[in-house]
Scaffold this active site. Structure first.
Site, mmCIF file in Angstrom:
data_model
loop_
_atom_site.group_PDB
_atom_site.id
_atom_site.type_symbol
_atom_site.label_atom_id
_atom_site.label_comp_id
_atom_site.label_asym_id
_atom_site.label_seq_id
_atom_site.Cartn_x
_atom_site.Cartn_y
_atom_site.Cartn_z
ATOM 1 N N CYS A 77 -54.543 -58.571 -29.655
ATOM 2 C CA CYS A 77 -53.900 -58.743 -30.953
ATOM 3 C C CYS A 77 -53.488 -60.200 -31.172
ATOM 4 O O CYS A 77 -53.321 -60.975 -30.221
ATOM 5 C CB CYS A 77 -52.659 -57.870 -31.053
ATOM 6 S SG CYS A 77 -52.957 -56.100 -31.030
ATOM 7 N N CYS A 95 -47.993 -53.931 -33.054
ATOM 8 C CA CYS A 95 -48.210 -52.707 -32.285
ATOM 9 C C CYS A 95 -47.239 -52.635 -31.105
ATOM 10 O O CYS A 95 -46.559 -53.616 -30.764
ATOM 11 C CB CYS A 95 -49.655 -52.640 -31.794
ATOM 12 S SG CYS A 95 -49.985 -53.660 -30.340
ATOM 13 N N CYS A 110 -47.723 -55.260 -28.304
ATOM 14 C CA CYS A 110 -47.239 -56.594 -28.678
ATOM 15 C C CYS A 110 -45.715 -56.637 -28.661
ATOM 16 O O CYS A 110 -45.120 -57.621 -28.210
ATOM 17 C CB CYS A 110 -47.773 -56.987 -30.050
ATOM 18 S SG CYS A 110 -49.541 -57.350 -30.019
ATOM 19 N N ASN A 135 -56.380 -62.128 -33.953
ATOM 20 C CA ASN A 135 -56.912 -61.021 -33.168
ATOM 21 C C ASN A 135 -58.348 -61.323 -32.750
ATOM 22 O O ASN A 135 -59.130 -61.913 -33.510
ATOM 23 C CB ASN A 135 -56.785 -59.674 -33.890
ATOM 24 C CG ASN A 135 -57.224 -59.673 -35.335
ATOM 25 O OD1 ASN A 135 -57.304 -60.708 -35.979
ATOM 26 N ND2 ASN A 135 -57.500 -58.497 -35.862
ATOM 27 N N GLU A 156 -50.610 -61.393 -32.106
ATOM 28 C CA GLU A 156 -49.299 -61.736 -31.548
ATOM 29 C C GLU A 156 -49.407 -62.096 -30.077
ATOM 30 O O GLU A 156 -48.777 -63.041 -29.596
ATOM 31 C CB GLU A 156 -48.332 -60.552 -31.709
ATOM 32 C CG GLU A 156 -48.074 -60.131 -33.146
ATOM 33 C CD GLU A 156 -49.029 -59.063 -33.643
ATOM 34 O OE1 GLU A 156 -50.224 -59.081 -33.251
ATOM 35 O OE2 GLU A 156 -48.592 -58.203 -34.418
ATOM 36 N N GLU A 191 -61.418 -59.217 -31.159
ATOM 37 C CA GLU A 191 -61.893 -57.866 -30.831
ATOM 38 C C GLU A 191 -63.013 -57.911 -29.796
ATOM 39 O O GLU A 191 -63.547 -58.975 -29.465
ATOM 40 C CB GLU A 191 -62.329 -57.159 -32.119
ATOM 41 C CG GLU A 191 -61.148 -57.003 -33.070
ATOM 42 C CD GLU A 191 -61.456 -56.210 -34.323
ATOM 43 O OE1 GLU A 191 -62.649 -55.986 -34.646
ATOM 44 O OE2 GLU A 191 -60.482 -55.806 -34.986
HETATM 45 N N1 THU Z 1 -53.877 -55.934 -34.494
HETATM 46 C C1 THU Z 1 -53.171 -57.083 -34.250
HETATM 47 O O1 THU Z 1 -53.744 -58.173 -34.166
HETATM 48 N N2 THU Z 1 -51.826 -56.981 -34.114
HETATM 49 C C2 THU Z 1 -51.139 -55.811 -34.143
HETATM 50 O O2 THU Z 1 -49.967 -55.777 -33.777
HETATM 51 C C3 THU Z 1 -51.791 -54.599 -34.648
HETATM 52 C C4 THU Z 1 -53.279 -54.623 -34.595
HETATM 53 C C5 THU Z 1 -55.343 -56.030 -34.627
HETATM 54 C C6 THU Z 1 -56.088 -55.408 -33.505
HETATM 55 C C7 THU Z 1 -57.414 -55.115 -34.165
HETATM 56 O O3 THU Z 1 -58.211 -56.277 -34.107
HETATM 57 C C8 THU Z 1 -57.053 -54.852 -35.612
HETATM 58 O O4 THU Z 1 -55.750 -55.379 -35.798
HETATM 59 C C9 THU Z 1 -57.070 -53.392 -36.001
HETATM 60 O O5 THU Z 1 -56.319 -52.632 -35.116
#
Ligand code: THU
Length: 133
Positions: free
Chosen positions: A56, A87, A90, A45, A58, A47
């Site tokens: 994310c 999520c 994704c 991920n 994925e 940000e």
């Molecule tokens: N996140 C992912 O990398 N994948 C997901 O499917 C759910 C959320 C990350 C996004 C963010 O950096 C952190 O998790 C918290 O939401």
């Protein structure tokens, strides 16, 4: 573990969490996406100060793979401290290329907590076949 082919995916997903850029959530996510030719693509991920711009793990892995010419995938392993599930965004992005994808969720120690399919996670998904060519 019943499927030894998962081990390299789990190790790849754990290793890539090292690169997670997570100054806001402090929640590292690592993904390892396997193409049907066996190539593994990692993603973490990433940000952003404008929170919704975050990508994310994925989708990082998926976009890396597609940009390298891959379009067929069989398995994704996602690791987080609590084996969180992908999520909705994704799930939708993965569905475009791999509606029958196997989705394995593990913790940061590599313990598999869930072994399911994208079809289960996104029933009756909206895919390319819905749009006239
Ligand atoms: N996140 C992912 O990398 N994948 C997901 O499917 C759910 C959320 C990350 C996004 C963010 O950096 C952190 O998790 C918290 O939401």
């Amino acid at each position: 573990m019943s499927d030894p082919t998962l081990q390299p995916l789990i190790e790849t997903a754990i290793a890539v969490t090292e690169h997670a850029y997570i100054p806001y959530s402090h929640y590292p996510v690592g993904a390892a996406l396997r193409a049907t030719d066996g190539t593994i693509y990692s993603g973490c991920n990433v940000e952003n100060a404008a929170y919704p711009a975050t990508i994310c793990a994925e989708r990082t892995a998926l976009v890396k793979a597609v940009s390298e010419g891959q379009r067929e995938f069989d398995t994704i392993v996602v690791v987080t401290k609590n084996a969180g599930s992908p999520c909705g965004t994704c799930r939708q992005m993965l569905y475009e290329f791999a509606p029958h994808l196997r989705v394995v969720l593990a913790d940061l120690d590599g313990n598999v907590r869930s072994d399911t399919t994208l079809a289960d996670l996104l029933p009756d998904g909206f895919g390319p076949d819905r749009l006239p060519r």
